[in-house]
Design a protein around this motif. Structure first.
Motif, PDB file in Angstrom:
ATOM      1  N   GLY A  27      49.487  22.303  10.055  1.00 48.15           N
ATOM      2  CA  GLY A  27      48.354  22.686   9.207  1.00 48.15           C
ATOM      3  C   GLY A  27      48.780  22.841   7.754  1.00 48.15           C
ATOM      4  O   GLY A  27      48.085  22.382   6.835  1.00 48.15           O
ATOM      5  N   ASP A  28      49.928  23.473   7.538  1.00 51.30           N
ATOM      6  CA  ASP A  28      50.453  23.633   6.168  1.00 51.30           C
ATOM      7  C   ASP A  28      50.744  22.280   5.529  1.00 51.30           C
ATOM      8  O   ASP A  28      50.433  22.050   4.356  1.00 51.30           O
ATOM      9  CB  ASP A  28      51.744  24.460   6.188  1.00 51.30           C
ATOM     10  CG  ASP A  28      51.477  25.950   6.315  1.00 51.30           C
ATOM     11  OD1 ASP A  28      50.306  26.319   6.497  1.00 51.30           O
ATOM     12  OD2 ASP A  28      52.438  26.735   6.230  1.00 51.30           O
ATOM     13  N   ILE A  30      49.413  19.357   6.266  1.00 55.54           N
ATOM     14  CA  ILE A  30      48.148  18.657   5.985  1.00 55.54           C
ATOM     15  C   ILE A  30      47.494  19.242   4.737  1.00 55.54           C
ATOM     16  O   ILE A  30      47.011  18.508   3.873  1.00 55.54           O
ATOM     17  CB  ILE A  30      47.210  18.751   7.212  1.00 55.54           C
ATOM     18  CG1 ILE A  30      47.782  17.915   8.362  1.00 55.54           C
ATOM     19  CG2 ILE A  30      45.808  18.295   6.862  1.00 55.54           C
ATOM     20  CD1 ILE A  30      47.061  18.105   9.680  1.00 55.54           C
ATOM     21  N   GLU A  31      47.512  20.568   4.627  1.00 56.18           N
ATOM     22  CA  GLU A  31      46.920  21.221   3.457  1.00 56.18           C
ATOM     23  C   GLU A  31      47.620  20.757   2.179  1.00 56.18           C
ATOM     24  O   GLU A  31      46.942  20.430   1.182  1.00 56.18           O
ATOM     25  CB  GLU A  31      47.071  22.736   3.622  1.00 56.18           C
ATOM     26  CG  GLU A  31      46.441  23.525   2.493  1.00 56.18           C
ATOM     27  CD  GLU A  31      46.680  25.022   2.649  1.00 56.18           C
ATOM     28  OE1 GLU A  31      46.776  25.503   3.793  1.00 56.18           O
ATOM     29  OE2 GLU A  31      46.794  25.701   1.614  1.00 56.18           O
ATOM     30  N   GLU A  32      48.923  20.718   2.196  1.00 56.18           N
ATOM     31  CA  GLU A  32      49.680  20.290   1.013  1.00 56.18           C
ATOM     32  C   GLU A  32      49.446  18.811   0.720  1.00 56.18           C
ATOM     33  O   GLU A  32      49.348  18.411  -0.432  1.00 56.18           O
ATOM     34  CB  GLU A  32      51.180  20.547   1.241  1.00 56.18           C
ATOM     35  CG  GLU A  32      51.576  21.987   1.068  1.00 56.18           C
ATOM     36  CD  GLU A  32      51.576  22.411  -0.390  1.00 56.18           C
ATOM     37  OE1 GLU A  32      50.498  22.794  -0.880  1.00 56.18           O
ATOM     38  OE2 GLU A  32      52.631  22.353  -1.027  1.00 56.18           O
ATOM     39  N   LEU A  34      46.756  17.019   1.453  1.00 55.03           N
ATOM     40  CA  LEU A  34      45.410  16.841   0.900  1.00 55.03           C
ATOM     41  C   LEU A  34      45.311  17.409  -0.519  1.00 55.03           C
ATOM     42  O   LEU A  34      44.430  17.023  -1.288  1.00 55.03           O
ATOM     43  CB  LEU A  34      44.369  17.499   1.815  1.00 55.03           C
ATOM     44  CG  LEU A  34      44.225  16.862   3.209  1.00 55.03           C
ATOM     45  CD1 LEU A  34      43.183  17.603   4.040  1.00 55.03           C
ATOM     46  CD2 LEU A  34      43.870  15.387   3.105  1.00 55.03           C
TER      47      LEU A  34
ATOM     48  N   GLU B  69      40.341  22.024   5.779  1.00 55.03           N
ATOM     49  CA  GLU B  69      41.368  21.412   4.916  1.00 55.03           C
ATOM     50  C   GLU B  69      42.755  21.436   5.549  1.00 55.03           C
ATOM     51  O   GLU B  69      43.695  20.888   4.987  1.00 55.03           O
ATOM     52  CB  GLU B  69      41.403  22.089   3.536  1.00 55.03           C
ATOM     53  CG  GLU B  69      41.863  23.514   3.497  1.00 55.03           C
ATOM     54  CD  GLU B  69      40.714  24.501   3.613  1.00 55.03           C
ATOM     55  OE1 GLU B  69      40.916  25.672   3.255  1.00 55.03           O
ATOM     56  OE2 GLU B  69      39.627  24.123   4.067  1.00 55.03           O
ATOM     57  N   ARG B  70      42.874  22.078   6.697  1.00 59.52           N
ATOM     58  CA  ARG B  70      44.144  22.081   7.427  1.00 59.52           C
ATOM     59  C   ARG B  70      43.999  21.298   8.736  1.00 59.52           C
ATOM     60  O   ARG B  70      44.760  21.508   9.678  1.00 59.52           O
ATOM     61  CB  ARG B  70      44.578  23.514   7.729  1.00 59.52           C
ATOM     62  CG  ARG B  70      44.876  24.329   6.483  1.00 59.52           C
ATOM     63  CD  ARG B  70      45.064  25.802   6.811  1.00 59.52           C
ATOM     64  NE  ARG B  70      46.094  26.024   7.813  1.00 59.52           N
ATOM     65  CZ  ARG B  70      47.379  26.083   7.538  1.00 59.52           C
ATOM     66  NH1 ARG B  70      47.801  25.932   6.312  1.00 59.52           N
ATOM     67  NH2 ARG B  70      48.254  26.298   8.505  1.00 59.52           N
ATOM     68  N   ARG B  73      43.324  23.611  11.735  1.00 55.41           N
ATOM     69  CA  ARG B  73      44.410  24.489  12.200  1.00 55.41           C
ATOM     70  C   ARG B  73      44.391  25.819  11.449  1.00 55.41           C
ATOM     71  O   ARG B  73      43.964  25.879  10.298  1.00 55.41           O
ATOM     72  CB  ARG B  73      45.758  23.797  12.026  1.00 55.41           C
ATOM     73  CG  ARG B  73      45.930  22.642  12.971  1.00 55.41           C
ATOM     74  CD  ARG B  73      47.126  21.793  12.660  1.00 55.41           C
ATOM     75  NE  ARG B  73      47.235  20.708  13.625  1.00 55.41           N
ATOM     76  CZ  ARG B  73      46.575  19.559  13.524  1.00 55.41           C
ATOM     77  NH1 ARG B  73      45.778  19.344  12.510  1.00 55.41           N
ATOM     78  NH2 ARG B  73      46.709  18.633  14.450  1.00 55.41           N
TER      79      ARG B  73
END
Lengths: 222, 110
Positions: A27-28, A30-32, A34, B69-70, B73
């Motif tokens: 998740g981290d 993907i966040e970074e 994006l 946005e995750r 997750r």
């Protein structure tokens, strides 16, 4: 930049990464990604994560890791021996199976290869079948390692794979000293496709083992 | 006896959590270490160290809500425990004691 993070990298992380934080870590990442990080950055983070979580498992379970490597190598040697014996017991088109040393001579220039078996089919099939036998034994060994180590199967198979690669590198380093046939053997083993397939087989099995574990875990969570 | 002092990386992580405050999860912790601490860091290394710190009772964690946005997750938020804060202070005291009285480090020579 595309809107989707690299799917293969994400799959690799979920398959080969271990620990409870893999989904949070993904998740981290993907966040970074994006937020503007590059694909190279994403891939690098995934590879580091696989390596770091593997080392963490090794540190937490050193004996199990050593056992996994030992079981894998012993199984591989035993299966290789049995496969070699089995191939030697077979006759192909009226010719006895020559074993790997003849193939090595073929590749090295055919200096000492018997002329009676220099037919074209033999050029192709002997190395191919030898390779298939090697792949099968490596896959079977990795499968056994995975089956014996349950929750730690990814770490176990990676440890076996690493040991296999290290022993190959070591063997190639000392081969010229050990045997007069070593130059031919070294030439044979240095062929990229053969060596690559031989070393990647356990890794491939670890991916399969990891996938199996992932689906098992997904069912358990559901 | 349980180890009380922290490694340099563990200390940086705990200090980063203190600096970030309530929103301390992997990304801001790593960013704080990179920008303020001047040390490039992989997110996986942060989580591995956080796992060890949590095992030792120096931090606690809570799981947030999944967000789009995750990729759907959740975040994992971290907070120092009293034991963690004491470990930070003890490490600082040890480092300062070692620091003090070193002639080469006096007067900006370092």
């Amino acid at each position: 930049m595309t809107s989707h993070p690299p799917r293969i990298a994400a799959w690799l992380l979920r398959t080969l990464g271990s620990g409870n934080e893999i989904e949070v870590l993904l998740g981290d990442l993907i966040e970074e990604y994006l937020a503007g990080r590059s694909r190279t950055w994403f891939w690098w983070q995934v590879l580091v994560a696989v390596f770091v979580t593997f080392l963490d498992d090794v540190r937490a379970h050193p004996l199990l890791t050593a056992r996994a490597a030992a079981v894998g190598m012993i199984t591989l040697v035993a299966l290789d021996y049995l496969a070699f014996k089995a191939l030697n017991a077979v006759e192909f088109f009226g010719h006895p199976w020559p074993g790997i040393s003849v193939a090595a001579d073929h590749v090295a220039g055919g200096v000492r290869a018997p002329t009676t078996i220099m037919s074209s089919w033999f050029y192709l099939y002997e190395p191919l079948l030898t390779l298939l036998a090697k792949l099968a034994t490596a896959c079977a060994s990795a499968w056994l390692v995975a089956r014996l180590h349950g929750r730690l199967r990814t770490c176990a198979v990676l440890a076996f794979t690493a040991t296999l690669v290290l022993t190959r590198i070591y063997a190639r380093g000392i081969a010229p000293v050990l045997s007069p046939d070593a130059p031919q053997l070294a030439f044979w083993f240095s062929s990229v496709w053969y060596q690559g397939a031989r070393e990647l087989a356990p890794l491939f099995m670890s991916l399969l083992g990891g996938l199996g574990w992932q689906s098992h875990r997904a069912v358990a969570v559901r | 006896m349980e180890r009380q002092l922290l490694t340099d990386f563990e200390l940086m992580i705990l200090l980063a959590i203190l600096r970030v405050g309530d929103a301390a999860y992997g990304v801001p912790i790593a960013r704080e270490i990179e920008e303020t601490g001047g040390r490039p860091v992989a997110l996986a290394s942060v989580y591995t160290a956080l796992g060890r710190l949590q095992h030792r009772g120096l931090v606690t964690s809570t799981t947030g809500e999944p967000t789009a946005e995750r990729g759907g997750r959740s975040k994992r938020f971290f907070k120092l425990t009293g034991k963690g804060l004491r470990a930070v202070k003890a490490t600082r005291r040890s480092l300062m004691a070692l620091w003090d009285g070193v002639p080469a480090l006096k007067g900006g020579l370092a």
